[in-house]
Write an enzyme that holds these catalytic residues in place. Sequence first.
Site, PDB file in Angstrom:
ATOM      1  N   ASP A   1       0.856  -1.184   0.000  1.00  0.00           N
ATOM      2  CA  ASP A   1       0.000   0.000   0.000  1.00  0.00           C
ATOM      3  C   ASP A   1       0.893   1.236   0.000  1.00  0.00           C
ATOM      4  OD1 ASP A   1       0.998   0.087   2.621  1.00  0.00           O
ATOM      5  OD2 ASP A   1      -0.777  -0.911   3.404  1.00  0.00           O
TER       6      ASP A   1
ATOM      7  N   ASP B   1       1.538   4.961   1.679  1.00  0.00           N
ATOM      8  CA  ASP B   1       1.241   5.888   2.766  1.00  0.00           C
ATOM      9  C   ASP B   1       1.818   7.251   2.427  1.00  0.00           C
ATOM     10  OD1 ASP B   1       0.058   3.863   4.398  1.00  0.00           O
ATOM     11  OD2 ASP B   1       2.071   3.124   4.815  1.00  0.00           O
TER      12      ASP B   1
ATOM     13  N   ASP C   1       9.798   3.753  12.908  1.00  0.00           N
ATOM     14  CA  ASP C   1      10.454   2.619  13.576  1.00  0.00           C
ATOM     15  C   ASP C   1      11.852   2.306  13.036  1.00  0.00           C
ATOM     16  OD1 ASP C   1       9.214   1.721  11.234  1.00  0.00           O
ATOM     17  OD2 ASP C   1       8.059   0.125  12.181  1.00  0.00           O
TER      18      ASP C   1
HETATM   19  P1  ATP Z   1       3.903  -2.814   4.909  1.00  0.00           P
HETATM   20  O1  ATP Z   1       2.802  -1.856   4.526  1.00  0.00           O
HETATM   21  O2  ATP Z   1       4.624  -3.383   3.779  1.00  0.00           O
HETATM   22  O3  ATP Z   1       3.474  -3.789   5.905  1.00  0.00           O
HETATM   23  P2  ATP Z   1       5.044  -0.456   6.102  1.00  0.00           P
HETATM   24  O4  ATP Z   1       6.475  -0.135   6.459  1.00  0.00           O
HETATM   25  O5  ATP Z   1       4.392   0.438   5.105  1.00  0.00           O
HETATM   26  O6  ATP Z   1       5.032  -1.952   5.659  1.00  0.00           O
HETATM   27  P3  ATP Z   1       2.885   0.210   7.844  1.00  0.00           P
HETATM   28  O7  ATP Z   1       2.385  -0.541   9.009  1.00  0.00           O
HETATM   29  O8  ATP Z   1       2.035   0.383   6.637  1.00  0.00           O
HETATM   30  O9  ATP Z   1       4.259  -0.479   7.456  1.00  0.00           O
HETATM   31  O10 ATP Z   1       3.347   1.633   8.391  1.00  0.00           O
HETATM   32  C1  ATP Z   1       3.761   2.683   7.531  1.00  0.00           C
HETATM   33  C2  ATP Z   1       4.937   3.400   8.148  1.00  0.00           C
HETATM   34  O11 ATP Z   1       4.561   3.981   9.393  1.00  0.00           O
HETATM   35  C3  ATP Z   1       6.140   2.524   8.487  1.00  0.00           C
HETATM   36  O12 ATP Z   1       6.969   2.337   7.387  1.00  0.00           O
HETATM   37  C4  ATP Z   1       6.806   3.330   9.574  1.00  0.00           C
HETATM   38  O13 ATP Z   1       7.541   4.394   9.040  1.00  0.00           O
HETATM   39  C5  ATP Z   1       5.621   3.911  10.334  1.00  0.00           C
HETATM   40  N1  ATP Z   1       5.216   3.026  11.446  1.00  0.00           N
HETATM   41  C6  ATP Z   1       4.252   2.080  11.409  1.00  0.00           C
HETATM   42  N2  ATP Z   1       4.128   1.460  12.580  1.00  0.00           N
HETATM   43  C7  ATP Z   1       5.033   2.030  13.405  1.00  0.00           C
HETATM   44  C8  ATP Z   1       5.384   1.840  14.772  1.00  0.00           C
HETATM   45  N3  ATP Z   1       4.784   0.916  15.511  1.00  0.00           N
HETATM   46  N4  ATP Z   1       6.342   2.651  15.294  1.00  0.00           N
HETATM   47  C9  ATP Z   1       6.933   3.590  14.533  1.00  0.00           C
HETATM   48  N5  ATP Z   1       6.661   3.787  13.251  1.00  0.00           N
HETATM   49  C10 ATP Z   1       5.719   3.041  12.686  1.00  0.00           C
HETATM   50 MG    MG Z   2       2.355   0.375   4.467  1.00  0.00          MG
END
Ligand code: ATP
Ligand code: MG
Length: 453
Positions: free
Chosen positions: A81, A83, A160
């Site tokens: 996805d 963001d 994170d």
């Molecule tokens: P994917 O969507 O592939 O699972 P993602 O890295 O995009 O991976 P998401 O859960 O969609 O993960 O979160 C988007 C972004 O928000 C992350 O890349 C990170 O920068 C931030 N983020 C999400 N969860 C946390 C957390 N628990 N603590 C700190 N930052 C976070």
């Molecule tokens: Mg994501």
Amino acid sequence: MTKVNKNPDGILGRVSKWLQKTPASATGVACSIPRSEHSISRSNISENALKVLYRLHKAGYQACLVGGGVRDLLLGLEPKDFDVATDAQPEDVKALFRNCRIIGRRFRLAHVFYGREIIEVATFRGMGDGDEGQRMQSDEGRILRDNVYGSIEEDAIRRDFTVNALYYDIKDSSVLDYMNGMQDIQNGVLKLIGDPEQRYREDPVRMLRAVRFAVKLGFKIHEDTERPINELAGLLRDISPSRLFDESVKLFLSGQALQVFEMLRHYGLFESLYPMTEEVLAGEEQGFPHMMVAQAMKNTDLRLQEGKPVTPAFLYAAILWEPVRLLTKQIQDEEDMPEYPAQQKAITRILSKQAKYTSVPKRFSQFMREVWQLQGRFVYLSGMRPYKLLAHPRFRAAYDFLLLRAGCGEEEQEVADWWTRFQEVSSSEKKKMIKTGTRSRNRRKKRGNNTQP
Ligand code: ATP
Ligand code: MG
């Protein structure tokens, strides 16, 4: 592993050149990587994410793609996805998009809806001393609420992992790197931003995210990021069971469930999610409960590869089968109860205990209950019973579960083979099978008082 880089002279080569020229700083000072030196092309970004980015930019806001979208594009993977991060506040975003809803209490976010695609738009989060009511921490340091807004630099520090803190700026298509994320992408290292112990205490789910990303990206977890996990794994007990269920689904439906399972156990995280299962697995690495869970994980990975549907309920049924089986036996012995009602009782107890760790939504727990309860019916191979079972709406899943059990030696292969054949043959052959069918398994013969319907 899944670190797909189809073009070796592409991004990593170019990033490498850029890194030699520009030592990135991990102190919150941006390194801007121009379009000519990275591989993210607009054609790989979803149209809807682009629409959101353009509109925010046009309205005078800063608008960047961030997180997994940027990371995955840089690695040549297809993002799950997209963001968006911006300096517009959720209300500003809502004013720009009719198809927008503000969600969340812990973190307020704007969701912009395009059919089934949702673009998540987050306002840059700050460190600031801002309004105290907007930032809340528990006594243990866990972040309960975080709605203090800030600059993009502050936003990067609050993310994170370094590789999740890269921003693709729609203004000039550059990638902004505040945390040395590009270098870690190049080296395949997953590194938490800031002091790892503090970051895990703020949000223990980051330990699960570390495992998920390490497996998904084929990255090594940096030793400083890895070190505290074993000791802090128990902090997951403070996280809401419904959030942990969601995380468990992301972990196990990632396409590499087997590896995730092994890594979770290695770090002591599995125990925090499934203590009853860990108890039966510990020290019995060669036993059938371990084989069964591992095989269920493998099957899930295979099904995903083949584009077949998967349900977390099946995996959960496999994970909790041995605790259910053992408790059933215990109840049978202690309460002198027939197997079927004892199993029903055991199922109810195991499900309600597991709900304190990862709460399985009702529709899934109902599926698990049915699959488990149908197992006892596979040994009846005469009369109308096989036909009734075959017509049961949950037959297919229950049969797959039987195969899993037989494959691990927990049920006789003969029984599983009988059912495989019974499904394949003509109706006259079926009749013949029924005639010759017997109630298999000597040990089942003892259950004369079975009250199962
Ligand atoms: P994917 O969507 O592939 O699972 P993602 O890295 O995009 O991976 P998401 O859960 O969609 O993960 O979160 C988007 C972004 O928000 C992350 O890349 C990170 O920068 C931030 N983020 C999400 N969860 C946390 C957390 N628990 N603590 C700190 N930052 C976070
Ligand atoms: Mg994501």
